[in-house]
Design an enzyme around this catalytic site. Structure first.
Site, PDB file in Angstrom:
ATOM      1  N   SER A   1      63.339  74.682 140.189  1.00  6.75           N
ATOM      2  CA  SER A   1      64.199  75.832 139.870  1.00  6.75           C
ATOM      3  C   SER A   1      63.689  77.036 140.624  1.00  6.75           C
ATOM      4  O   SER A   1      62.547  77.043 141.104  1.00  6.75           O
ATOM      5  CB  SER A   1      64.109  76.100 138.361  1.00  6.75           C
ATOM      6  OG  SER A   1      64.721  77.324 138.015  1.00  6.75           O
TER       7      SER A   1
ATOM      8  N   TYR B   1      59.632  77.377 130.257  1.00  4.56           N
ATOM      9  CA  TYR B   1      60.480  76.860 131.345  1.00  4.56           C
ATOM     10  C   TYR B   1      59.857  77.216 132.701  1.00  4.56           C
ATOM     11  O   TYR B   1      59.716  76.361 133.588  1.00  4.56           O
ATOM     12  CB  TYR B   1      61.881  77.467 131.221  1.00  4.56           C
ATOM     13  CG  TYR B   1      62.899  76.879 132.183  1.00  4.56           C
ATOM     14  CD1 TYR B   1      63.515  75.661 131.914  1.00  4.56           C
ATOM     15  CD2 TYR B   1      63.245  77.545 133.356  1.00  4.56           C
ATOM     16  CE1 TYR B   1      64.455  75.118 132.785  1.00  4.56           C
ATOM     17  CE2 TYR B   1      64.183  77.011 134.230  1.00  4.56           C
ATOM     18  CZ  TYR B   1      64.786  75.800 133.939  1.00  4.56           C
ATOM     19  OH  TYR B   1      65.707  75.261 134.815  1.00  4.56           O
TER      20      TYR B   1
HETATM   21  N1  LIG Z   1      71.905  74.989 136.035  1.00  3.66           N
HETATM   22  C1  LIG Z   1      71.025  75.766 136.603  1.00  3.66           C
HETATM   23  O1  LIG Z   1      71.261  76.952 136.785  1.00  3.66           O
HETATM   24  C2  LIG Z   1      69.710  75.207 137.076  1.00  3.66           C
HETATM   25  C3  LIG Z   1      68.996  75.972 137.996  1.00  3.66           C
HETATM   26  C4  LIG Z   1      67.770  75.490 138.443  1.00  3.66           C
HETATM   27  C5  LIG Z   1      67.291  74.291 137.996  1.00  3.66           C
HETATM   28  N2  LIG Z   1      67.998  73.570 137.086  1.00  3.66           N
HETATM   29  C6  LIG Z   1      67.429  72.299 136.657  1.00  3.66           C
HETATM   30  O2  LIG Z   1      68.321  71.284 137.037  1.00  3.66           O
HETATM   31  C7  LIG Z   1      68.189  70.171 136.157  1.00  3.66           C
HETATM   32  C8  LIG Z   1      69.559  69.789 135.641  1.00  3.66           C
HETATM   33  O3  LIG Z   1      70.079  70.880 134.894  1.00  3.66           O
HETATM   34  P1  LIG Z   1      71.646  71.099 134.621  1.00  3.66           P
HETATM   35  O4  LIG Z   1      71.917  72.547 134.826  1.00  3.66           O
HETATM   36  O5  LIG Z   1      72.440  70.121 135.340  1.00  3.66           O
HETATM   37  O6  LIG Z   1      71.690  70.886 133.056  1.00  3.66           O
HETATM   38  P2  LIG Z   1      72.209  69.650 132.178  1.00  3.66           P
HETATM   39  O7  LIG Z   1      71.894  70.035 130.781  1.00  3.66           O
HETATM   40  O8  LIG Z   1      73.610  69.334 132.525  1.00  3.66           O
HETATM   41  O9  LIG Z   1      71.290  68.457 132.677  1.00  3.66           O
HETATM   42  C9  LIG Z   1      70.031  68.155 132.136  1.00  3.66           C
HETATM   43  C10 LIG Z   1      70.046  66.726 131.676  1.00  3.66           C
HETATM   44  O10 LIG Z   1      68.753  66.363 131.182  1.00  3.66           O
HETATM   45  C11 LIG Z   1      68.973  65.508 130.082  1.00  3.66           C
HETATM   46  N3  LIG Z   1      67.796  65.453 129.209  1.00  3.66           N
HETATM   47  C12 LIG Z   1      67.329  66.391 128.360  1.00  3.66           C
HETATM   48  N4  LIG Z   1      66.249  65.931 127.703  1.00  3.66           N
HETATM   49  C13 LIG Z   1      66.035  64.676 128.156  1.00  3.66           C
HETATM   50  C14 LIG Z   1      65.067  63.671 127.876  1.00  3.66           C
HETATM   51  N5  LIG Z   1      64.087  63.884 126.977  1.00  3.66           N
HETATM   52  N6  LIG Z   1      65.152  62.488 128.531  1.00  3.66           N
HETATM   53  C15 LIG Z   1      66.128  62.255 129.433  1.00  3.66           C
HETATM   54  N7  LIG Z   1      67.068  63.166 129.748  1.00  3.66           N
HETATM   55  C16 LIG Z   1      67.017  64.360 129.114  1.00  3.66           C
HETATM   56  C17 LIG Z   1      70.190  66.055 129.370  1.00  3.66           C
HETATM   57  O11 LIG Z   1      70.800  65.099 128.537  1.00  3.66           O
HETATM   58  C18 LIG Z   1      71.061  66.475 130.548  1.00  3.66           C
HETATM   59  O12 LIG Z   1      71.947  65.454 130.928  1.00  3.66           O
HETATM   60  C19 LIG Z   1      67.215  70.598 135.063  1.00  3.66           C
HETATM   61  O13 LIG Z   1      65.928  70.113 135.373  1.00  3.66           O
HETATM   62  C20 LIG Z   1      67.248  72.117 135.163  1.00  3.66           C
HETATM   63  O14 LIG Z   1      66.058  72.702 134.703  1.00  3.66           O
HETATM   64  C21 LIG Z   1      69.210  73.996 136.627  1.00  3.66           C
END
Ligand SMILES: NC(=O)c1ccc[n+]([C@@H]2O[C@H](COP(=O)([O-])OP(=O)(O)OC[C@H]3O[C@@H](n4cnc5c(N)ncnc54)[C@H](O)[C@@H]3O)[C@@H](O)[C@H]2O)c1
Length: 273
Positions: free
Chosen positions: A156, A169
């Site tokens: 991130s 986080y």
């Molecule tokens: N959306 C953003 O702005 C953003 C920015 C930077 C980084 N990220 C990172 O990208 C990744 C995906 O995020 P996203 O925005 O698509 O959110 P999202 O919530 O759609 O995806 C995260 C996924 O992780 C799964 N998850 C949670 N706990 C879990 C566990 N214990 N075991 C297995 N799976 C688990 C959830 O079910 C979900 O499908 C994450 O690591 C997040 O930190 C997101």
């Protein structure tokens, strides 16, 4: 078809509209066979149904991909389940070539004084320790296969900069920077690259939740919050899931064979270091 003949696992890819779905779709569109994996259902207070991918959602995503795809429910906090996921890729699809640690939680955000030990552990357990379990399980099997491999973590912008209400986080994502720097040294001789992709804000389900949280924190509307965010980003817009998927595909491709231990920003120029 850069990934024809390859098998990829993407953790946390069972939530529609999430980065994991977009990454899996991109790898599949370029020929990889896929394992769509997610937690599949709430396990405890840290995994509320509204914020995680369910089994039916996972199956819908797998069925919509153009290449062979299977599903496997896995809680990344449990090393035995993560090892079973890696074995599933090999027994079901024939090999393990690409592993993307995408599972993450970003919805436990509180002022410093209100963060409980359980809150802290919940975030570190999924975002950092879960990625470590994935890296270890994937590397072990890739080494045994003897044909190299690609491991990518979705870190991130919070791997490079601090954010309010996000100590755990931010610490978890900064931890991934150290993890790839260290693992890349050991895995380089095996032809396995290990990198992070560091997106800034992407309006997924998690991103929407964060917009609402931070807009409320600043006492402004979500529209105004998004307008101010876009104003800070040289490219003039928040990230799209495809922006992250493109970066992951590049790092998983042959063109990135000499890139390892890196934490690559995908931030429209917002994150300078
Ligand atoms: N959306 C953003 O702005 C953003 C920015 C930077 C980084 N990220 C990172 O990208 C990744 C995906 O995020 P996203 O925005 O698509 O959110 P999202 O919530 O759609 O995806 C995260 C996924 O992780 C799964 N998850 C949670 N706990 C879990 C566990 N214990 N075991 C297995 N799976 C688990 C959830 O079910 C979900 O499908 C994450 O690591 C997040 O930190 C997101």
């Amino acid at each position: 078809m850069r990934f024809a003949g390859k098998v990829a696992v993407v953790t946390g890819s069972g939530r529609k509209g999430g980065l994991g779905e977009s990454i899996a779709r991109r790898l599949s569109e370029e020929g990889a066979k896929l394992v769509i994996s997610d937690i599949g259902g709430s396990r405890d207070a840290a995994t509320p149904d509204a914020m995680i991918g369910g089994t039916a959602e996972m199956q819908d995503i797998a069925a919509s991909l153009p290449t062979q795809a299977s599903t496997f429910a896995c809680d990344v906090r449990d090393p035995a389940q993560v090892a079973a996921l890696a074995d599933h890729a090999i027994t079901t699809h024939g090999s393990l070539d690409i592993w993307v640690n995408n599972a993450g939680i970003g919805y436990i955000m509180k002022p410093l004084g209100e963060v409980s030990p359980d809150d802290w552990r919940a975030v570190i357990d999924v975002n950092l320790t879960g990625a470590w379990f994935g890296l270890q399980a994937a590397a072990e099997r890739m080494i045994k296969q003897g044909r190299g491999g690609r491991i990518v973590n979705i870190a991130s912008q919070a791997a490079k900069s601090g954010f309010p209400h996000a100590q755990a986080y931010t610490a978890s994502k900064h931890g991934l920077v150290g993890l790839v720097r260290s693992a890349s040294i050991e895995l380089g001789p095996e032809g396995i690259t290990v990198n992070n992709v560091c997106p800034n804000h992407v309006t997924t389900g998690l991103g929407k939740w964060q917009n609402e949280h931070f807009a409320e924190l600043q006492g402004i509307s979500v529209e105004e919050y998004l307008k101010r965010m876009a104003g800070r980003i040289p490219m003039g817009r928040p990230g799209l899931p495809q922006d992250t998927a493109s970066a992951v595909a590049f790092l998983c491709s042959d063109e990135a064979a000499y890139i390892t231990g890196e934490s690559m920003n995908v931030s429209g120029g917002e994150e300078p270091h």
